[in-house]
Design an enzyme around this catalytic site. Structure first.
Site, PDB file in Angstrom:
ATOM      1  N   PRO A 107       0.835  -1.202   0.000  1.00 30.51           N
ATOM      2  CA  PRO A 107       0.000   0.000   0.000  1.00 30.51           C
ATOM      3  C   PRO A 107       0.878   1.263   0.000  1.00 30.51           C
ATOM      4  O   PRO A 107       1.885   1.310   0.707  1.00 30.51           O
ATOM      5  CB  PRO A 107      -0.796  -0.092   1.303  1.00 30.51           C
ATOM      6  CG  PRO A 107      -0.672  -1.491   1.754  1.00 30.51           C
ATOM      7  CD  PRO A 107       0.577  -2.065   1.154  1.00 30.51           C
ATOM      8  N   LEU A 112       4.499   1.582   5.262  1.00 31.09           N
ATOM      9  CA  LEU A 112       5.194   0.302   5.064  1.00 31.09           C
ATOM     10  C   LEU A 112       6.405   0.423   4.138  1.00 31.09           C
ATOM     11  O   LEU A 112       6.947  -0.580   3.669  1.00 31.09           O
ATOM     12  CB  LEU A 112       4.213  -0.747   4.530  1.00 31.09           C
ATOM     13  CG  LEU A 112       3.002  -1.025   5.431  1.00 31.09           C
ATOM     14  CD1 LEU A 112       2.089  -2.058   4.793  1.00 31.09           C
ATOM     15  CD2 LEU A 112       3.430  -1.491   6.827  1.00 31.09           C
ATOM     16  N   GLY A 113       6.816   1.647   3.852  1.00 32.04           N
ATOM     17  CA  GLY A 113       8.053   1.835   3.083  1.00 32.04           C
ATOM     18  C   GLY A 113       7.901   1.508   1.607  1.00 32.04           C
ATOM     19  O   GLY A 113       8.841   1.018   0.983  1.00 32.04           O
ATOM     20  N   SER A 114       6.721   1.811   1.031  1.00 33.95           N
ATOM     21  CA  SER A 114       6.508   1.468  -0.385  1.00 33.95           C
ATOM     22  C   SER A 114       7.487   2.211  -1.290  1.00 33.95           C
ATOM     23  O   SER A 114       8.063   1.606  -2.206  1.00 33.95           O
ATOM     24  CB  SER A 114       5.063   1.778  -0.806  1.00 33.95           C
ATOM     25  OG  SER A 114       4.783   3.138  -0.606  1.00 33.95           O
ATOM     26  N   SER A 115       7.703   3.498  -1.041  1.00 31.70           N
ATOM     27  CA  SER A 115       8.581   4.258  -1.957  1.00 31.70           C
ATOM     28  C   SER A 115      10.012   3.727  -1.894  1.00 31.70           C
ATOM     29  O   SER A 115      10.692   3.618  -2.918  1.00 31.70           O
ATOM     30  CB  SER A 115       8.557   5.760  -1.630  1.00 31.70           C
ATOM     31  OG  SER A 115       9.110   5.994  -0.356  1.00 31.70           O
ATOM     32  N   ALA A 117      10.933   0.631  -1.123  1.00 24.62           N
ATOM     33  CA  ALA A 117      10.990  -0.682  -1.774  1.00 24.62           C
ATOM     34  C   ALA A 117      10.977  -0.527  -3.293  1.00 24.62           C
ATOM     35  O   ALA A 117      11.689  -1.247  -3.998  1.00 24.62           O
ATOM     36  CB  ALA A 117       9.825  -1.550  -1.301  1.00 24.62           C
ATOM     37  N   ASP A 158      13.920   3.095   6.069  1.00 24.85           N
ATOM     38  CA  ASP A 158      13.029   2.361   5.159  1.00 24.85           C
ATOM     39  C   ASP A 158      13.831   1.603   4.108  1.00 24.85           C
ATOM     40  O   ASP A 158      13.651   0.402   3.904  1.00 24.85           O
ATOM     41  CB  ASP A 158      12.063   3.321   4.440  1.00 24.85           C
ATOM     42  CG  ASP A 158      11.021   3.915   5.369  1.00 24.85           C
ATOM     43  OD1 ASP A 158      11.197   3.826   6.595  1.00 24.85           O
ATOM     44  OD2 ASP A 158      10.032   4.470   4.862  1.00 24.85           O
TER      45      ASP A 158
HETATM   46  C1  MEV Z   1       8.941   6.361   8.101  1.00 22.95           C
HETATM   47  O1  MEV Z   1       8.778   5.016   7.686  1.00 22.95           O
HETATM   48  C2  MEV Z   1       9.633   6.398   9.420  1.00 22.95           C
HETATM   49  C3  MEV Z   1       9.865   7.797   9.985  1.00 22.95           C
HETATM   50  O2  MEV Z   1      10.640   7.609  11.176  1.00 22.95           O
HETATM   51  C4  MEV Z   1      10.608   8.688   9.025  1.00 22.95           C
HETATM   52  C5  MEV Z   1      12.040   8.240   8.776  1.00 22.95           C
HETATM   53  O3  MEV Z   1      12.624   7.567   9.603  1.00 22.95           O
HETATM   54  O4  MEV Z   1      12.559   8.644   7.731  1.00 22.95           O
HETATM   55  C6  MEV Z   1       8.558   8.466  10.389  1.00 22.95           C
END
Ligand code: MEV
Length: 325
Positions: A107, A112-115, A117, A158
């Site tokens: 999503p 969940l770190g889509s960008s 990944a 991420d």
């Molecule tokens: C984003 O997945 C996690 C945050 O801590 C931002 C980051 O670490 O870059 C909110």
């Protein structure tokens, strides 16, 4: 540089932050695991000077980009990824264009770190296409090109997690450390379907921390203990202990304004259904929460998230990180 296949592919996992998000941006240690939801890129040669990126189907629930296409321009929807691709080609002195096709089951803008990944999957596909052995550190630097454009001042957790896979402890100054976790970790994710910009959420929390130095000082002190404890629990297989630390972390995230009513509702429902711990994951404000529980409670946790109005899905740790082929 060697000769690669005519079309190559790269696969990269999403991540779930177990503890430490937001505080990691200001230097604290966060712990994340890669999870078995993936972004996929395929790359082929194109005429010199031409970079095109297209996507079909992003996200698990039809949210997000749908079919998107961008060519060459760094101002378009894939501008950050085009800048990263250019940085890759320049770094390796490649005078050749590329055509990149993307798909992802992660999503978008959901924590969940889509960008990250997606960026890592592209780098994996490019390295295979051009027969370059891209080291993990080089990949980390290159993925930062698009992550910085997108998110402002991301910590790097991420894409570090997507690259390395498994469970990692990460701090911006200390870098990453792979944790030795020898058991399967399953989580239930609850997706609020509310999308939030990571950049805005990070700015909001950083602003709160600046305006409230006393709360910030206390929170950083507690986060240090939470991260150290989480490493100990993960490596020692104490999931109940890890759950308690996640709850403590959620209390702090709530205090600094990163949570939301919907997230709080899902977290409470999961705890009532038997989770050891539950918290928002990623930037918060919407997006996803995670719940950790004993295997026999996972079904009830999923059901409680569904009844609370969100989409649950079960994931497990990916121990490999990116793949190129
Ligand atoms: C984003 O997945 C996690 C945050 O801590 C931002 C980051 O670490 O870059 C909110």
């Amino acid at each position: 540089m060697g000769v690669g296949p005519a079309r190559s592919t790269g696969l990269a996992p999403a991540k779930a932050i177990l503890v430490g998000e937001h505080f990691v941006v200001s230097g604290a240690t966060a712990i994340a695991i890669a999870i078995n939801l993936y972004a996929k890129a395929s790359a082929s040669l194109a005429p010199r000077g031409s970079i095109s990126i297209s996507a079909q189907g992003f996200g698990m629930h039809g949210e997000g980009a749908g079919a998107l296409r961008a060519s060459g321009s760094e101002a378009g929807p894939f501008g950050p990824l085009i800048s990263m691709t250019k940085a890759f080609l320049e770094r390796y002195g490649i005078d050749q264009g590329v055509d990149i096709r993307l798909s992802s089951e992660i999503p978008l803008s959901a924590g969940l770190g889509s960008s990250a990944a997606i960026a890592v999957s592209i780098l994996a596909a490019l390295s295979s296409l051009f027969g370059i052995r891209l080291g993990r550190e080089e990949m980390f630097d290159l993925a930062f090109v698009s992550e910085r454009i997108l998110h402002g001042s991301p910590s790097g957790i991420d894409h570090a997690t997507s690259i390395y896979g498994g469970a990692i402890a990460y701090s911006p100054s200390g870098g990453f450390r792979r944790l030795s976790v020898d058991r399967e970790i399953s989580l239930v994710i609850g997706d609020t379907l509310r999308r939030r910009s990571t950049r805005e959420q990070v700015l909001k929390v950083q602003d709160f921390l600046k305006r409230n130095p006393e709360i910030a000082r206390e929170a950083f002190e507690r986060i240090r203990g939470i991260s150290e404890g989480a490493i100990f629990c993960l490596e020692g297989g104490d999931m109940e202990g890890l759950g308690k630390l996640m709850n403590e972390n959620q209390y702090l995230l709530s205090k600094v304004g990163a949570s939301s009513e919907e997230l709080d509702r899902l977290i409470e429902a999961s705890l009532k259904a038997g989770a050891f711990g539950a918290k928002l994951t990623g930037a918060g404000g919407g997006g996803c929460m995670i719940a950790l529980g004993p295997p026999e409670a996972l079904g009830a946790i999923e059901e409680s998230i569904r009844r609370a109005g969100a989409i649950p899905y079960r994931v497990r740790m990916d121990s490999v990180g990116f793949r190129a082929g």
